[in-house]
Write a protein that holds these residues in place. Structure first.
Motif, PDB file in Angstrom:
ATOM      1  N   LYS A 154       0.964  -1.314  -0.173  1.00 36.49           N
ATOM      2  CA  LYS A 154       0.000   0.032   0.010  1.00 36.49           C
ATOM      3  C   LYS A 154       0.902   1.239   0.030  1.00 36.49           C
ATOM      4  CE  LYS A 154      -3.573   2.612   2.402  1.00 36.49           C
ATOM      5  NZ  LYS A 154      -4.419   2.650   3.382  1.00 36.49           N
ATOM      6  N   LEU A 155       0.904   1.958  -1.004  1.00 33.93           N
ATOM      7  CA  LEU A 155       1.734   3.155  -1.254  1.00 33.93           C
ATOM      8  C   LEU A 155       0.921   4.121  -0.294  1.00 33.93           C
ATOM      9  CD1 LEU A 155       2.718   3.060  -4.994  1.00 33.93           C
ATOM     10  CD2 LEU A 155       3.606   1.926  -3.042  1.00 33.93           C
ATOM     11  N   LEU A 156       1.705   4.937   0.331  1.00 33.49           N
ATOM     12  CA  LEU A 156       1.174   5.903   1.156  1.00 33.49           C
ATOM     13  C   LEU A 156       1.356   7.330   0.930  1.00 33.49           C
ATOM     14  CD1 LEU A 156       1.872   4.116   4.744  1.00 33.49           C
ATOM     15  CD2 LEU A 156      -0.202   4.358   3.288  1.00 33.49           C
ATOM     16  N   SER A 157       2.853   7.486   0.818  1.00 35.17           N
ATOM     17  CA  SER A 157       3.193   9.179   0.321  1.00 35.17           C
ATOM     18  C   SER A 157       4.510   8.978  -0.404  1.00 35.17           C
ATOM     19  CB  SER A 157       3.394   9.867   1.489  1.00 35.17           C
ATOM     20  OG  SER A 157       4.218   9.518   2.322  1.00 35.17           O
ATOM     21  N   LEU A 158       4.748  10.158  -1.278  1.00 37.52           N
ATOM     22  CA  LEU A 158       5.883  10.443  -1.977  1.00 37.52           C
ATOM     23  C   LEU A 158       6.274  11.902  -1.592  1.00 37.52           C
ATOM     24  CD1 LEU A 158       8.076   9.350  -4.086  1.00 37.52           C
ATOM     25  CD2 LEU A 158       6.463  10.581  -5.772  1.00 37.52           C
TER      26      LEU A 158
END
Length: 112
Positions: free
Chosen positions: A8-12
């Motif tokens: 699960k990608l949360l932030s960049l």
């Protein structure tokens, strides 16, 4: 150990970028395809909306970043992050992307 199903990608976060006026960042899987494009300036944090990337046969997931210069239509490869299934249950993780380029980003994710 339980098999991991998704990252699960949360932030960049844009730590350093090649153009002080901002850049278009393309994010995708290493095996092809772009799934997000966002305009970022240094210090910006992009929060992903429920972005789940599936593991296929428990193989690592490579997430890659490119920057697009709209004036020239030139796309520059920034780097990638490798997410591995054994990170399941370790909570939020952060990887730097682009340490060897003019730009530097940090990707935060969880393995579920």
């Amino acid at each position: 150990m339980t098999d991991a199903a998704f990252a699960k990608l949360l932030s960049l976060e844009a730590k350093r970028i090649s153009d002080p006026n901002g850049v278009d960042v393309l994010i995708g899987r290493g095996d092809g395809g772009t799934f997000d494009k966002m305009k970022m300036r240094e210090g910006d944090v992009f929060e992903f909306d429920e972005r789940f990337v599936p593991f296929v046969n428990q193989a690592p997931i490579d997430i890659v970043l490119h920057e697009l210069n709209e004036a020239t239509s030139q796309v520059s490869f920034i780097g990638g992050a490798r997410i591995i299934p054994s990170e399941v249950g370790l909570g939020e993780r952060t990887q730097a992307i682009g340490a060897l380029s003019f730009s530097l980003y940090e990707l935060t994710y969880k393995v579920l």
